[in-house]
Motif scaffolding. Sequence first.
Motif, PDB file in Angstrom:
ATOM      1  N   LEU A 164      18.603  47.387  64.242  1.00 37.15           N
ATOM      2  CA  LEU A 164      18.503  48.386  65.306  1.00 37.15           C
ATOM      3  C   LEU A 164      18.856  49.752  64.727  1.00 37.15           C
ATOM      4  CD1 LEU A 164      18.036  48.913  68.316  1.00 37.15           C
ATOM      5  CD2 LEU A 164      20.439  48.401  68.715  1.00 37.15           C
TER       6      LEU A 164
ATOM      7  N   TYR B 218      16.334  42.451  71.292  1.00 38.87           N
ATOM      8  CA  TYR B 218      16.931  41.412  70.453  1.00 38.87           C
ATOM      9  C   TYR B 218      16.026  40.182  70.336  1.00 38.87           C
ATOM     10  CZ  TYR B 218      21.413  43.618  69.420  1.00 38.87           C
ATOM     11  OH  TYR B 218      22.383  44.456  68.929  1.00 38.87           O
TER      12      TYR B 218
ATOM     13  N   ASP C 291      10.618  44.080  66.778  1.00 39.38           N
ATOM     14  CA  ASP C 291      11.310  43.880  68.056  1.00 39.38           C
ATOM     15  C   ASP C 291      10.949  45.027  68.992  1.00 39.38           C
ATOM     16  OD1 ASP C 291      13.060  42.842  69.987  1.00 39.38           O
ATOM     17  OD2 ASP C 291      14.725  44.061  69.251  1.00 39.38           O
TER      18      ASP C 291
ATOM     19  N   TRP D 139      24.291  37.854  77.408  1.00 41.49           N
ATOM     20  CA  TRP D 139      24.144  38.368  76.046  1.00 41.49           C
ATOM     21  C   TRP D 139      25.365  38.053  75.178  1.00 41.49           C
ATOM     22  CZ3 TRP D 139      19.663  39.434  74.100  1.00 41.49           C
ATOM     23  CH2 TRP D 139      18.627  39.842  74.932  1.00 41.49           C
TER      24      TRP D 139
ATOM     25  N   LEU E 165      26.510  46.584  72.428  1.00 45.07           N
ATOM     26  CA  LEU E 165      25.625  47.581  73.028  1.00 45.07           C
ATOM     27  C   LEU E 165      26.376  48.474  74.000  1.00 45.07           C
ATOM     28  CD1 LEU E 165      22.378  45.489  73.632  1.00 45.07           C
ATOM     29  CD2 LEU E 165      22.815  47.163  71.825  1.00 45.07           C
TER      30      LEU E 165
ATOM     31  N   SER F 277      22.371  42.858  61.012  1.00 42.61           N
ATOM     32  CA  SER F 277      22.745  43.524  62.254  1.00 42.61           C
ATOM     33  C   SER F 277      21.980  42.883  63.418  1.00 42.61           C
ATOM     34  CB  SER F 277      22.482  45.023  62.149  1.00 42.61           C
ATOM     35  OG  SER F 277      23.139  45.721  63.202  1.00 42.61           O
ATOM     36  N   LYS F 278      21.172  43.622  64.163  1.00 47.77           N
ATOM     37  CA  LYS F 278      20.384  42.999  65.235  1.00 47.77           C
ATOM     38  C   LYS F 278      19.484  41.911  64.670  1.00 47.77           C
ATOM     39  CE  LYS F 278      16.976  45.432  67.025  1.00 47.77           C
ATOM     40  NZ  LYS F 278      15.726  44.751  66.592  1.00 47.77           N
TER      41      LYS F 278
ATOM     42  N   ILE G 111      26.757  40.433  71.882  1.00 47.37           N
ATOM     43  CA  ILE G 111      25.728  41.475  71.887  1.00 47.37           C
ATOM     44  C   ILE G 111      25.985  42.514  72.966  1.00 47.37           C
ATOM     45  CG2 ILE G 111      23.254  41.903  72.217  1.00 47.37           C
ATOM     46  CD1 ILE G 111      22.804  39.091  70.956  1.00 47.37           C
TER      47      ILE G 111
ATOM     48  N   GLN H 169      25.537  40.844  65.274  1.00 43.34           N
ATOM     49  CA  GLN H 169      26.286  40.906  66.516  1.00 43.34           C
ATOM     50  C   GLN H 169      26.261  39.519  67.158  1.00 43.34           C
ATOM     51  OE1 GLN H 169      23.498  43.645  66.559  1.00 43.34           O
ATOM     52  NE2 GLN H 169      24.993  44.496  65.119  1.00 43.34           N
TER      53      GLN H 169
END
Length: 343
Positions: A133, A171, A163, A268, A240, A209-210, A236, A233
């Motif tokens: 991300l 995600y 994505d 999430w 965020l 990461s993402k 999540i 993450q």
Amino acid sequence: MKITMDDVRYQDASLALFFTVTGATEPCEFAYYVYQDNQLIEKCWYEAASKKNEIQFRPVFSGAYKIRLFVRQGEEVVFAQVSNELYIDCVAEKELEVTFPGEKIFLDDVPVKYLFQPAKKPSKHLILSFSGLYSTEFRGGAPVYNHIRTLEPVDANKLFILDSYQEQFCYYVGFGREHQFERSVVSLITTIANQCHISAENIIATGSSKGGAAALYYSLKYRYGKAIIGAPQVYIANYLNQRATSDSMRERYYRMLGDNHALGKQFWNQLILNQVAKATQFPALHFHVGKGDFHYPKHLMPLFKELDKREVTYRLDLADYTEHNQTGQYFTPFLVETVSNMI
């Protein structure tokens, strides 16, 4: 005689192809084939051509469309040419654009943009690359592919997946506790794997990461054989929520949560740990993180605790750096070395 064919266009929910015939000394006829996803789906046989001609075809099913035009004089075919290709979302009745060389669009429930690079030599492995991300995405910027250059020296089938769902990140799952985008991504992966005769155990999910969160989630849920994961993450929503410091970012974050923010946060934050709790088999897990990166104590250590409860073995590469934005620099050699040893 000169035949000029324009690019095929999408207008009023139909494909339109214009062509002109000039300088003809004898009457001409034209025919055409329509292709969807490189498969011939319709033939229209010869009819009289004039100086200015238009072909129209209304697609019903989403896909990549192109038209092959034939022109003949008498029994001699004097022109045979294939048009440009258009990606058409027939549900939304709009044309989808590709923006990266070699990019394609997989049209299932929802469109998924991807790059597929087949192996140069026979290979039984498929490497999935999920994207991280980027800060520009918080402001509405376009998503980007990861590790294309990094994985260039690795000779295996490689699938880079973007994505991008309704013009933002999700995600690789969807919005509001639904899995619309995920279903299409899984369908894409399965389609490519089947075409290459690759079993799930030889699929290697990668990302940081993402992208690392996605590689971990997909490999657990869909029983892929291996995963190479950089600083993912796990919680999540918590992550965020910390990053949502602007109106544009909060808008995207709330869209992921859905109408019920409380349930969205639970969804999430538990997405990955729920897969750990119910998995009956685990991939070969290879993790990388900086010892000073907050992802280590906040995300990975709780994950490792749950993996230890399940007696799952995993490998951890704990590097000597402190900032999450350094992950790419250190994860890259780890990724190349690890995936090279796997194939």
